[in-house]
Design a protein around this motif. Structure first.
Motif, mmCIF file in Angstrom:
data_model
loop_
_atom_site.group_PDB
_atom_site.id
_atom_site.type_symbol
_atom_site.label_atom_id
_atom_site.label_comp_id
_atom_site.label_asym_id
_atom_site.label_seq_id
_atom_site.Cartn_x
_atom_site.Cartn_y
_atom_site.Cartn_z
ATOM 1 N N THR A 62 142.503 66.857 -4.768
ATOM 2 C CA THR A 62 142.402 67.617 -3.523
ATOM 3 C C THR A 62 143.759 68.193 -3.142
ATOM 4 O OG1 THR A 62 140.559 66.254 -2.757
ATOM 5 C CG2 THR A 62 141.749 67.523 -1.095
ATOM 6 N N ALA A 63 144.796 67.365 -3.231
ATOM 7 C CA ALA A 63 146.147 67.843 -2.921
ATOM 8 C C ALA A 63 146.583 68.901 -3.919
ATOM 9 C CB ALA A 63 147.124 66.677 -2.917
ATOM 10 N N ALA A 64 146.258 68.697 -5.193
ATOM 11 C CA ALA A 64 146.634 69.683 -6.217
ATOM 12 C C ALA A 64 146.003 71.037 -5.911
ATOM 13 C CB ALA A 64 146.190 69.193 -7.595
ATOM 14 N N ARG A 65 144.765 71.007 -5.482
ATOM 15 C CA ARG A 65 144.096 72.275 -5.165
ATOM 16 C C ARG A 65 144.702 72.933 -3.937
ATOM 17 N NH1 ARG A 65 137.829 73.377 -6.325
ATOM 18 N NH2 ARG A 65 137.721 75.574 -5.736
ATOM 19 N N SER A 66 145.025 72.095 -2.937
ATOM 20 C CA SER A 66 145.614 72.634 -1.713
ATOM 21 C C SER A 66 146.932 73.341 -2.002
ATOM 22 C CB SER A 66 145.840 71.507 -0.703
ATOM 23 O OG SER A 66 146.525 71.981 0.429
ATOM 24 N N TYR A 67 147.794 72.730 -2.796
ATOM 25 C CA TYR A 67 149.089 73.345 -3.095
ATOM 26 C C TYR A 67 148.920 74.592 -3.957
ATOM 27 C CZ TYR A 67 151.766 69.640 -0.933
ATOM 28 O OH TYR A 67 152.320 68.782 -0.013
ATOM 29 N N ALA A 68 147.965 74.566 -4.891
ATOM 30 C CA ALA A 68 147.728 75.758 -5.706
ATOM 31 C C ALA A 68 147.233 76.916 -4.843
ATOM 32 C CB ALA A 68 146.721 75.442 -6.814
ATOM 33 N N GLU A 69 146.324 76.615 -3.904
ATOM 34 C CA GLU A 69 145.839 77.662 -3.004
ATOM 35 C C GLU A 69 146.968 78.210 -2.139
ATOM 36 O OE1 GLU A 69 142.744 75.590 -0.982
ATOM 37 O OE2 GLU A 69 141.207 76.117 -2.468
ATOM 38 N N ARG A 70 147.848 77.321 -1.667
ATOM 39 C CA ARG A 70 148.972 77.761 -0.833
ATOM 40 C C ARG A 70 149.931 78.634 -1.634
ATOM 41 N NH1 ARG A 70 150.974 72.235 1.753
ATOM 42 N NH2 ARG A 70 152.665 73.537 2.544
ATOM 43 N N SER A 71 150.116 78.310 -2.918
ATOM 44 C CA SER A 71 151.002 79.143 -3.740
ATOM 45 C C SER A 71 150.438 80.557 -3.857
ATOM 46 C CB SER A 71 151.192 78.520 -5.127
ATOM 47 O OG SER A 71 150.028 78.636 -5.921
ATOM 48 N N GLY A 88 150.268 89.968 -8.359
ATOM 49 C CA GLY A 88 151.395 89.075 -8.148
ATOM 50 C C GLY A 88 152.307 88.926 -9.341
ATOM 51 N N GLY A 89 152.120 89.752 -10.374
ATOM 52 C CA GLY A 89 152.970 89.658 -11.544
ATOM 53 C C GLY A 89 152.762 88.362 -12.294
ATOM 54 N N VAL A 90 153.760 88.006 -13.100
ATOM 55 C CA VAL A 90 153.660 86.805 -13.932
ATOM 56 C C VAL A 90 153.430 85.569 -13.082
ATOM 57 C CG1 VAL A 90 154.929 85.288 -15.490
ATOM 58 C CG2 VAL A 90 155.004 87.761 -15.837
ATOM 59 N N LEU A 91 154.177 85.421 -11.996
ATOM 60 C CA LEU A 91 154.021 84.237 -11.161
ATOM 61 C C LEU A 91 152.627 84.197 -10.532
ATOM 62 C CD1 LEU A 91 155.183 81.682 -9.974
ATOM 63 C CD2 LEU A 91 156.226 83.061 -8.149
ATOM 64 N N GLY A 92 152.123 85.351 -10.128
ATOM 65 C CA GLY A 92 150.773 85.398 -9.581
ATOM 66 C C GLY A 92 149.737 84.939 -10.593
ATOM 67 N N VAL A 93 149.892 85.393 -11.836
ATOM 68 C CA VAL A 93 148.989 84.964 -12.898
ATOM 69 C C VAL A 93 149.032 83.445 -13.039
ATOM 70 C CG1 VAL A 93 148.615 85.009 -15.400
ATOM 71 C CG2 VAL A 93 149.108 87.128 -14.173
ATOM 72 N N ARG A 94 150.230 82.887 -13.025
ATOM 73 C CA ARG A 94 150.370 81.442 -13.225
ATOM 74 C C ARG A 94 149.788 80.653 -12.063
ATOM 75 N NH1 ARG A 94 156.581 81.660 -15.635
ATOM 76 N NH2 ARG A 94 155.987 82.620 -17.630
ATOM 77 N N CYS A 95 149.955 81.170 -10.844
ATOM 78 C CA CYS A 95 149.406 80.470 -9.673
ATOM 79 C C CYS A 95 147.884 80.461 -9.710
ATOM 80 C CB CYS A 95 149.910 81.106 -8.385
ATOM 81 S SG CYS A 95 151.663 80.794 -8.021
ATOM 82 N N VAL A 96 147.282 81.601 -10.017
ATOM 83 C CA VAL A 96 145.821 81.674 -10.102
ATOM 84 C C VAL A 96 145.323 80.803 -11.257
ATOM 85 C CG1 VAL A 96 143.845 83.202 -10.492
ATOM 86 C CG2 VAL A 96 145.719 83.945 -9.012
ATOM 87 N N ARG A 97 146.036 80.826 -12.370
ATOM 88 C CA ARG A 97 145.634 79.996 -13.515
ATOM 89 C C ARG A 97 145.715 78.512 -13.171
ATOM 90 N NH1 ARG A 97 148.548 82.424 -17.624
ATOM 91 N NH2 ARG A 97 150.259 80.952 -17.459
ATOM 92 N N GLN A 98 146.757 78.132 -12.424
ATOM 93 C CA GLN A 98 146.867 76.732 -12.007
ATOM 94 C C GLN A 98 145.700 76.337 -11.115
ATOM 95 O OE1 GLN A 98 148.470 74.154 -12.740
ATOM 96 N NE2 GLN A 98 148.323 72.775 -10.983
#
Length: 357
Positions: A62-71, A88-98
């Motif tokens: 649950t916490a992992a999802r919350s932080y990924a959504e916040r990113s 969001g560029g490369v970082l955006g791709v990585r955040c959505v993938r996470q």
């Protein structure tokens, strides 16, 4: 009995290095919330994604999802999974993938697939077709598809990842080792253990060119190869690989590390097949204690070891003890996963053993 080998290299390799850093993360998070950590949106998103990785590895989904959504929100990506176009560029791709990876671990298959497909499309659209980001996205899709038994889709995703790396002349890149590792896992799931061994050995050789012996990535490859060898009846070789992995994790992180417990679980399966029931039970109890302490008592990893203890108790005629352990595994599986999750299937397959008890 259930081997606990998990061919999810993108998580394993990063998480093994993050698992000892939680105290640091907690302090920085506290400062970030208090406004003491100042930086760009990119820096904040990167940190939130990192925190998501740590929570995910610790089993705090649950916490992992919350932080990924916040990113994702920090980067103003909109609502992941919506029809908005992410840029969001490369970082955006990585955040959505996470975020997609976390959803996968939660058994939220449809959301995970949508997010991972978004990450793949975003990598192609806004990262200039970066071969590493595309390969990473295809690799993660392959992991998801394998996990839900869509083996043909998984094979297609892994092959596309390999094609992009080969076309970019990244045959010796760490991501190629990850893809080969996961192709071995797919072969394992399909029961094609000999073919899986071939690609797993290639992964081991490739990884050895940029990682030293005794590093966690090498241990993960050894553990994966051990699972394939075990399924071919090559129990001595499999035991040696599991023992090497256990020694590595114990040396680097101590004997209370979750990956040590995964390999103790697997070594127990080998010992049970050898007829060493007492040794198998000792290893399973040790693995269970470590997992419960490190990950919490209500996690899928714990349920896997409980199922193996159930099988061992059934094998040695202890029906009542087996039923108690099975009920614990069933409760965890129902609380934590979807009906299609492999651990739910494992629980269901054993239900008939306890009819009338």
């Amino acid at each position: 009995m259930e081997l606990g080998c998990r061919y999810w290299d993108s998580l394993r390799s990063a998480a093994a290095r993050l698992s000892g850093a939680w105290s640091v993360v907690g302090k920085v998070l506290a400062g970030w919330r208090a406004g003491e950590v100042v930086g760009t949106r990119q820096a904040s998103a990167q940190f939130l994604m990192w925190a998501s990785h740590v929570h995910l590895r610790a089993g705090r989904l649950t916490a992992a999802r919350s932080y990924a959504e916040r990113s994702c929100r920090v980067l103003k990506l909109g609502v992941p999974g919506s029809n908005e176009q992410h840029t969001g560029g490369v970082l955006g791709v990585r955040c959505v993938r996470q975020l997609g990876s976390v959803a996968m671990w939660q058994g939220d298959w449809a959301v995970a697939e949508r997010l991972l497909l978004e990450a793949k499309e975003c990598a192609a659209r806004s990262c200039g077709g970066d071969p590493i980001e595309l390969a990473s996205s295809y690799n993660q899709l392959g992991i998801l598809y394998k996990f839900v038994s869509r083996f043909d889709d998984a094979a297609d995703a892994y092959e596309k990842a390999r094609e992009r790396l080969t076309a970019a002349r990244f045959e010796d890149h760490p991501m190629m080792a990850a893809v080969l590792h996961n192709l071995g896992g797919l072969a394992f799931s399909r029961g094609d253990y000999a073919s899986g061994q071939v690609v797993a050995e290639r992964s081991v050789r490739l990884r050895a060119t940029f990682r030293r012996a005794g590093e966690p990535e090498i241990a993960a490859d050894k553990a994966a190869l051990g699972a394939l060898l075990a399924q071919q009846g090559r129990l001595d070789e499999a035991a040696r690989d599991f023992e090497i992995a256990m020694e590595t994790y114990a040396r680097l992180f101590g004997g209370n590390h979750p990956e040590w417990a995964v390999n103790a679980n697997n070594l127990a399966v080998v010992e049970a097949r050898r007829g060493n029931h007492a040794r198998a039970e000792q290893l399973l109890n040790q693995a269970l204690a470590v997992k419960e302490k490190a990950l919490g008592p209500d996690t899928v990893d714990v349920a896997t070891t409980l199922i193996n203890l159930v099988d061992l108790h059934l094998l040695t005629g202890r029906m009542q003890q087996a039923k108690v352990l099975w009920e614990k595994a069933e409760a965890i599986a129902h609380r934590q996963t979807s009906p299609e999750h492999p651990i739910n299937r494992a629980v269901s397959e054993r239900r008939s053993k306890f009819t009338g008890l």
